[in-house]
Scaffold this active site. Structure first.
Site, PDB file in Angstrom:
ATOM      1  N   SER A 176      20.932  -3.630 -25.530  1.00 14.85           N
ATOM      2  CA  SER A 176      20.116  -3.301 -24.277  1.00 14.85           C
ATOM      3  C   SER A 176      19.290  -2.077 -24.360  1.00 14.85           C
ATOM      4  O   SER A 176      18.655  -1.676 -23.278  1.00 14.85           O
ATOM      5  CB  SER A 176      21.204  -2.991 -23.087  1.00 14.85           C
ATOM      6  N   LYS A 525     -13.459  -0.920   5.171  1.00 14.78           N
ATOM      7  CA  LYS A 525     -13.206  -1.863   6.383  1.00 14.78           C
ATOM      8  C   LYS A 525     -12.002  -1.274   7.111  1.00 14.78           C
ATOM      9  O   LYS A 525     -10.982  -0.984   6.592  1.00 14.78           O
ATOM     10  CB  LYS A 525     -12.841  -3.300   5.894  1.00 14.78           C
TER      11      LYS A 525
END
Length: 816
Positions: A176, A525
C-alpha cells in the site's frame, strides 16, 4: 525553470512552482512528482478509468516526521479546474457534487500540478451515461496492528488467496505504500456493492476463525495489537481505496505498488519508492482491470469464430507506429448505409459513424455518432459481416491514408486528411465537434473546413487577436431606424421580446467564432432571470422575457433614479442576486421571484438585494438601434450607463473563448455567452449568432404530474413528472425528486393543487411512472440541473433548481 506552459494531448496547462520541495526528507520536488505521474500514466490509468476520484492534497508539502505537513481531503472538483476535466455528479445530503474522472494524461498532470499526491477511488465505475455501476473488483485491506508488519500481512494474504482461488477469484497483491497490503480480485459486475461487502466480511471472519492468533476482522482498534486487521469495509459503495500506483503522503515518496506473489515471499519485503516503481516495466495488477482497455467494448461485441473482423486478444491497443497517424473511411452497407470514419489515436482507431459521409462543401455539416474504438487491424478491413452479428452487412474501404493533427480535445478534433492517390477524398481539412453526450453514442458535427487551392488551411482556425477598442465606429444616430412613435410612448409588446441564445459546447462556440471571422465577443453568463428595462428618463419599468411586469417586485431597480440619462431607452439585461462571496445565486433569487405582497417584497429586498447586469440596448429616444452590429450597440450602452451606479452593472467583455470559459468556471459562474460582434438584435428570435456555454447542464421543464411522497415525504410531493415540448406534444423527460427544501415543497404543492387534472399531458410516459401519478395542467415552468439526456430523452440525475415564472411553456427548448 519554476513555471512553464505545456501542451499535453491538445490540452494547455500552466505548471508552476516546479522546484517546490514536496517531500523534504528526500528533496523530491513538484516537478519530479509531475514527471512520475506522467511516466506511470500508462499503468495507472486503467485502474482509475471511469471511477470518481477523491484526493488528498499537500500544497505545502508532506513535511517531516517531527513536523508533518497538513493535507486536505478533496471530494468535489475545485471551481478552478479546467473545463475539459471529465466529471460526474454524486448526490450528498448537502447537494450534488461533481467528482473528477481521470481518464487521460492531461487530467493526471493537472492533479499533480495542484499537489494531489494521493488518489483514491471506489471499486465501482460510472457508465458512459453517468450511472453508478456494480463493483468490478473486490478489495481486502490487510492493515498491520502494533507489533506486526509486512511479513505478517503477506502471510495473511496467502491465506486469503487460497480461499479466494477456491471461490473462482484470482487475487493480486499491492503493497500500500503506507503500512499494509491490499488484495484485489476481479468481479463480473453482477453483485451490488452491499453484496460484495458482505462477501468480503464473511471471508475476513472465516480467516479470523482459522487464525485467531494473527487475524482480526473487527473494527475496534483495541483488538488490533499483535494482529493483522482485514478491513473488508472498503467494498462499501461510499468508500474509497488508495489507487494502484498512487503516491503516498508519507515522509518519503512511497507508492501503492502492485507486486507479484513471488515478491511477497521475500523476507526482505518492503514498500517501494516512486523511483523504484518507474523501473518496473510490467503491471502485475493488469489482469484485474484489463477489461477496461480502450478496446473492451469492441471485443465484447464480437466473437472471433463468428465474424471475419479482426478480434484482438487484449483490449489495450497497439503501440504507436512510425510516421504520420493513419485513417480509414469505410463504406458500410449495414441495416442503413453509412460511412465509418476512423482516426489512429493511442494505438486504436477512434471511430465515428457518419450517415451522410464527408460533407462535399463547407456549407453543410454531417451528423457523426461516436462508436466504440476499433483495433489498428481494421485499417484495411473489408468483407461481409454475417447476419445476426453486430454491424452485419458489407464493408469496403472507401479511402485511406494519413492525417496531420491540429487539435484533439474530448469535444473537438481538427485534422487534415490526405487520402490515397486517385482516391475519392483527396486532401481535406475536417473538424469534429461534439454536441451531445460523451463517449460511445455521443453526437458530433462533421464540418469541412476551408482550404486554399493547394489544400492549405485558411482563416477558420486563425488565432484570436485582441479587439482594437480605439477603432472608429459609424455613428449610431446615422445608422438607426426610426421606431415610428414619440419618445413618450410606451413600447409595444413586440419591442420587448428578447433575443435568445442557442445552447452549445465550447468546441461549437470556438468553431462558430472562427466562422464569424475577427475577434469573438464573449460575456459571462449570469445565473439570474432576464429583465428588459424600459427607461423613461427617471425611472425603470421591468418586463420578464414572457412579458410579465416585474416593476413592483424589484423596487431597488424601479423606485430610484438609476442615472441612465435623460433619453428614453430600452435595455436588455439580467436580474441577479449575489451570495456572500459575490457570486450570482439562482436559489437566492428564488426568494424574490414569487413574491407579490408589498410588505413581503420590502422585507426580502432588504435581505436579498438584486442587481441589473446590462448587456444590450434596443432603442434610444425614438431611434431603434437593434439593427446596429453588437459592437456598436455596446458603445451606445456604455455611453448611456456611464453615470449609473449600483445596482446597475455593465459587465466586461472577453475576446477569447477558452480564457472566458476558464475564468467563469474558476469564479463559480454559470458559463459564458459567445456572440458574433457583427450580429444585429433580433427580437424574439433564438439565434446561432449568440451561443450559451454552461458548465453545469440545466434544462427548462414543464411540470405535468406529481408522484405522492412516501416515508418522510408522506403527505407531500415525492417527485415531479416533467416534460419538454416537442413537435408531437409535451415529451416526457423523467422524474425530479431531489433539490427540494420543505419550504419549496410546500409552495409547489400550493401552486400545483389548483392545476389538478384527470388528463395525462405527456407523450411517452412509461407505465411504471404513470401508475400512481397525479396529473396537473402543464402550465407551471421550472428548471433542473442534470447530468445528461438518455438516448430516449430522459433526464439523468435531475435536481430541482427552482420555478421559472418568467417563462412560458412554449418557450422551452431542449438544451444541447
Amino acid at each position: 525553470m519554476t513555471e512553464q506552459t505545456v501542451r499535453i494531448d491538445g490540452r494547455r496547462l500552466r505548471l508552476s512552482n516546479l522546484d517546490k520541495v514536496l517531500y523534504p526528507e528526500t528533496g523530491t520536488t513538484k516537478g519530479e512528482v509531475i514527471d512520475y505521474y506522467s511516466r506511470i500514466a500508462p499503468l495507472l490509468l486503467p485502474h482509475v478509468a471511469d471511477r470518481p476520484l477523491t484526493r488528498k492534497r499537500w500544497p505545502d508539502g508532506v513535511g517531516t516526521a517531527s513536523a508533518p505537513g497538513e493535507p486536505f481531503f478533496a471530494k468535489a472538483l475545485e471551481p478552478g479546474a479546467p473545463a475539459w476535466v471529465r466529471r460526474f455528479p454524486i448526490d450528498h445530503s448537502s447537494g450534488a457534487k461533481d467528482y473528477p474522472l481521470v481518464d487521460d494524461l492531461p487530467t493526471l498532470v493537472y492533479l499533480a500540478q495542484v499537489a494531489s499526491l494521493e488518489l483514491h477511488v471506489p471499486q465501482w465505475r460510472f457508465s458512459s451515461e453517468g450511472e453508478r455501476q456494480n463493483p468490478d473488483r473486490l478489495v481486502l485491506d490487510l492493515d498491520p496492528g502494533p507489533g506486526t508488519g509486512l511479513a505478517e500481512c503477506a502471510e495473511v494474504a496467502r491465506w486469503a488467496r487460497a480461499i479466494l482461488t477456491d471461490m473462482g477469484l484470482d487475487p493480486l497483491p499491492v503493497t500500500s505504500g503506507s503500512k499494509g497490503i491490499h488484495l484485489y480480485a476481479r468481479l463480473d459486475g453482477r453483485q451490488s456493492s452491499d453484496a460484495a461487502s458482505a462477501v468480503a466480511k464473511e471471508l475476513a471472519r472465516a480467516i479470523e476463525a482459522d487464525h485467531p492468533e494473527l487475524v482480526v476482522s473487527q473494527m475496534s482498534k483495541a483488538a488490533r495489537p499483535g494482529k493483522v486487521f482485514i478491513d473488508w469495509s472498503q467494498n462499501n459503495g461510499s468508500k474509497t481505496t488508495i489507487a494502484p500506483y498512487s503516491l503516498r503522503g508519507r515522509t518519503q515518496p512511497f507508492v501503492a505498488a502492485p507486486r507479484t506473489w513471488a515478491e511477497l515471499d521475500d523476507p526482505e519485503l518492503r514498500h517501494l519508492l516512486f523511483t523504484e516503481v518507474l523501473d518496473r516495466p510490467e503491471d502485475p495488477l493488469a489482469p484485474v482491470d484489463e477489461v477496461h482497455g480502450p478496446l473492451r467494448a469492441y471485443i465484447a461485441k464480437r466473437s472471433a469464430d463468428r465474424t471475419p473482423e479482426p478480434v484482438p486478444e487484449h483490449p489495450h491497443g497497439a503501440p504507436r507506429g512510425e510516421g504520420a497517424p493513419r485513417f480509414v473511411i469505410q463504406e458500410h452497407h449495414a441495416s442503413r448505409l453509412h460511412w465509418d470514419l476512423r482516426l489512429e489515436r493511442d494505438g486504436v482507431l477512434v471511430s465515428w459513424a457518419v450517415p451522410k459521409g464527408v460533407p462535399p462543401t463547407t456549407a453543410k455539416n454531417s451528423l457523426a455518432v461516436m462508436t466504440e474504438d476499433h483495433p489498428m487491424q481494421y485499417l484495411d478491413f473489408a468483407g461481409e459481416i454475417p447476419r445476426g452479428e453486430y454491424g452485419a452487412g458489407t464493408m469496403t474501404v472507401w479511402d485511406t491514408g494519413t492525417y496531420a493533427l491540429e487539435k484533439w480535445r474530448d469535444d473537438e478534433v481538427i485534422a487534415t486528411l490526405t487520402g490515397r492517390e486517385g482516391g475519392p477524398l483527396g486532401r481535406v481539412r475536417l473538424a469534429l465537434i461534439r454536441t451531445e453526450g460523451r463517449g460511445e453514442k455521443s453526437q458530433w458535427l462533421l464540418h469541412r473546413m476551408k482550404t486554399d487551392a493547394d489544400g492549405h488551411p485558411q482563416n477558420e482556425g486563425a488565432p484570436v487577436v485582441a479587439r482594437d477598442r480605439a477603432a472608429p465606429a459609424p455613428s449610431p444616430v446615422a445608422a438607426d431606424a426610426v421606431i415610428g412613435r414619440s419618445a413618450s410612448d410606451t413600447p409595444v409588446a413586440a419591442d420587448l421580446r428578447p433575443m435568445l441564445a442557442t445552447s452549445a459546447t465550447p468546441g461549437i462556440a470556438r468553431a462558430a467564432a472562427a466562422r464569424w471571422g475577427g475577434t469573438p465577443w464573449v460575456e459571462m453568463k449570469w445565473d439570474g432571470i432576464r429583465g428588459l428595462g424600459v427607461w423613461d428618463g427617471e425611472r425603470l419599468r421591468l418586463r420578464s422575457r414572457n412579458g410579465n411586469d416585474l416593476t413592483a417586485a424589484y423596487p431597488e431597480l424601479s423606485a430610484v433614479d438609476l442615472h441612465l440619462g435623460p433619453q428614453h431607452a430600452v435595455f436588455d439585461g439580467e436580474i441577479v442576486a449575489l451570495d456572500d462571496t459575490g457570486r450570482p445565486s439562482f436559489p437566492l433569487l428564488q426568494k424574490r421571484m414569487n413574491l407579490a405582497q408589498p410588505r413581503e417584497i420590502e422585507r426580502e429586498a432588504a435581505r436579498t438585494p438584486v442587481h441589473l447586469y446590462l448587456f444590450d440596448v434596443l432603442s434610444v429616444g425614438v431611434r431603434d438601434v437593434a439593427s446596429l452590429p453588437l459592437a456598436q450597440r455596446r458603445e451606445v450602452l456604455e455611453d448611456l450607463a456611464a453615470a449609473a451606479g449600483a445596482p446597475i452593472v455593465v459587465p466586461p467583455v472577453f475576446d477569447d473563448v477558452d480564457a472566458a470559459v476558464s475564468t467563469s468556471e474558476r469564479f463559480g459562474l454559470e458559463g459564458v455567452v459567445v456572440k458574433d460582434p457583427g450580429s444585429t438584435y433580433r427580437r424574439g428570435a433564438r439565434s446561432e449568432q449568440w451561443l450559451k456555454v454552461k458548465h453545469s447542464r440545466t434544462q427548462e421543464v414543464v411540470i405535468g404530474g406529481i408522484r405522492p411522497g412516501k416515508g418522510n415525504r408522506a403527505g407531500t410531493i415525492g417527485s415531479l413528472l416533467v416534460g419538454v415540448p416537442s413537435t408531437d406534444g409535451l415529451r416526457y423527460a423523467g422524474r425530479v425528486g431531489s433539490g427540494f427544501s420543505e419550504q419549496t415543497l410546500a409552495r409547489l404543492r400550493g401552486l400545483l393543487e389548483p392545476l389538478r387534472s384527470e388528463i395525462d399531458p405527456f407523450v411517452g410516459v412509461p407505465a411504471a411512472d404513470a401508475r400512481d401519478a397525479l396529473w396537473v395542467r402543464p402550465e407551471l415552468m421550472g428548471e433542473v440541473e442534470f447530468a445528461e439526456f438518455t438516448p430516449g430523452g430522459i433526464l439523468r440525475q435531475a435536481r430541482w433548481r427552482g420555478l421559472r415564472p418568467d417563462k412560458s411553456p412554449e418557450e422551452v427548448v431542449r438544451e444541447v
